[in-house]
Design an enzyme around this catalytic site. Structure first.
Site, PDB file in Angstrom:
ATOM      1  N   LYS A  10      -6.218  -1.426  -0.297  1.00 21.53           N
ATOM      2  CA  LYS A  10      -5.702  -0.062  -0.472  1.00 21.53           C
ATOM      3  C   LYS A  10      -4.591  -0.075  -1.503  1.00 21.53           C
ATOM      4  CE  LYS A  10      -1.589  -0.766   1.714  1.00 21.53           C
ATOM      5  NZ  LYS A  10      -0.286  -0.732   1.026  1.00 21.53           N
ATOM      6  N   ASP A 137      -1.077  -0.306   8.995  1.00 23.20           N
ATOM      7  CA  ASP A 137      -2.100  -0.099   7.970  1.00 23.20           C
ATOM      8  C   ASP A 137      -3.511  -0.351   8.479  1.00 23.20           C
ATOM      9  OD1 ASP A 137      -0.122   0.507   6.153  1.00 23.20           O
ATOM     10  OD2 ASP A 137      -0.203  -1.416   5.101  1.00 23.20           O
TER      11      ASP A 137
END
Length: 301
Positions: A10, A137
């Protein structure tokens, strides 16, 4: 039997950070975009829990029960009353300690793979609940695409993305610890009033429209000053990428990977070549986003 899951890295196109909470975490407005760099996690039934790893910087990956992939297997096994007797093999391509959620990706990948291997039938909400227990996350690594993370980043709202965004990532010579970067953020913010983190409307509009120029104008990372304070050489990498034509440059998450938004694939190739020869980074990758979240790509005996 074994199951293999592919999980993306990401980049945070916005990372707004609030003041430290009583529990030591920070409230965030964290706009995630999954990009096409992947780890693959293969889970095979075994006599005991074991973790192995291959790929760049694999030697930095813990192979004991502190590994997020191992913790994910243990958490799912405990929830369904079984033992986590599996061999977890991680094929790494996401930078280690690079601010691109490589460890979180491995946790999400192991969770999805164990769910498929054991046939637990866990709902998406159950898997996301376990992800949130594992780390801030990890839920996004499971879902991919683009999302706004609030709370400490684990509460996700899916975002519309109207096109493909082209990225160049420059990997640094050494890693940065996320807790250390947050501690530096707190030190630099001492005595200041820190506003509550809010997602940028302009940035969300730019994502929805697929407009790289508008996205470049709205990108921000509140952790970047802390990362640069701990790793000042990153400023040279950021400058090289901007000089090569990047629409925007930023430290990815807590760093030290630096990210460069390019107008198109040709511009990305030019930026990458400049960075490769600049002497300011270890290696360079070109990719795009959004990318799919954790996905089963293989299963068999």
């Amino acid at each position: 039997m074994s199951v293999t899951v592919r999980v993306p890295a990401k980049v945070n196109v916005q990372l707004a950070v609030g003041a430290a909470r009583a529990d030591g975490f920070h409230d965030l407005a964290n706009v995630f975009l999954a990009v096409g760099l992947y780890d693959e996690v293969t889970v095979t039934q075994a006599d005991e829990l074991r973790v192995t790893c291959e790929g760049p910087d694999a030697g930095q990956v813990p192979l004991d029960r502190t590994n997020l992939a191992a913790r994910a297997a243990i958490a799912l096994a405990e929830r369904y009353g079984r033992t986590p007797d599996v061999h977890l093999h991680i094929a790494k391509d996401i930078p280690v300690a690079g601010g691109m959620a490589g460890g979180s990706a491995d946790g999400a990948g192991a969770l999805l793979a164990c769910d498929a291997l054991w046939g637990t039938g866990a709902s998406r909400d159950e898997l996301l609940d376990i992800c949130a227990e594992l780390g801030s996350d990890v839920p996004f690594s499971l879902v991919g695409g683009a999302a706004l993370g609030t709370g400490r980043g684990e509460k996700l709202t899916a975002l519309e993305v109207g096109g493909t965004f082209h990225w160049v990532f420059a990997m640094a010579e050494r890693g940065l610890s996320t807790p250390a970067v947050f501690r530096e953020f707190d030190r630099l913010a001492e005595g200041r009033d820190i506003p509550a983190p809010v997602a940028s409307g302009d940035l969300l509009d730019a994502l929805a429209k697929g407009d790289p120029d508008a996205l470049a104008a709205a990108i921000s990372n509140d952790l970047q000053p802390a990362a640069l304070s701990l790793f000042p050489e990153l400023a040279d990498t950021l400058a090289e990428g901007r000089a090569a034509g990047a629409l925007a440059s930023l430290v990815s998450g807590s760093g030290p990977t630096t990210a460069f938004l390019a107008r198109d694939p040709e511009a990305a190739s030019k930026i990458a070549e400049t960075l490769r020869t600049s002497g300011t980074c270890k290696n360079v990758r070109v990719t795009s986003g959004p990318a799919r979240g954790a996905t089963v790509i293989g299963a068999g005996a």
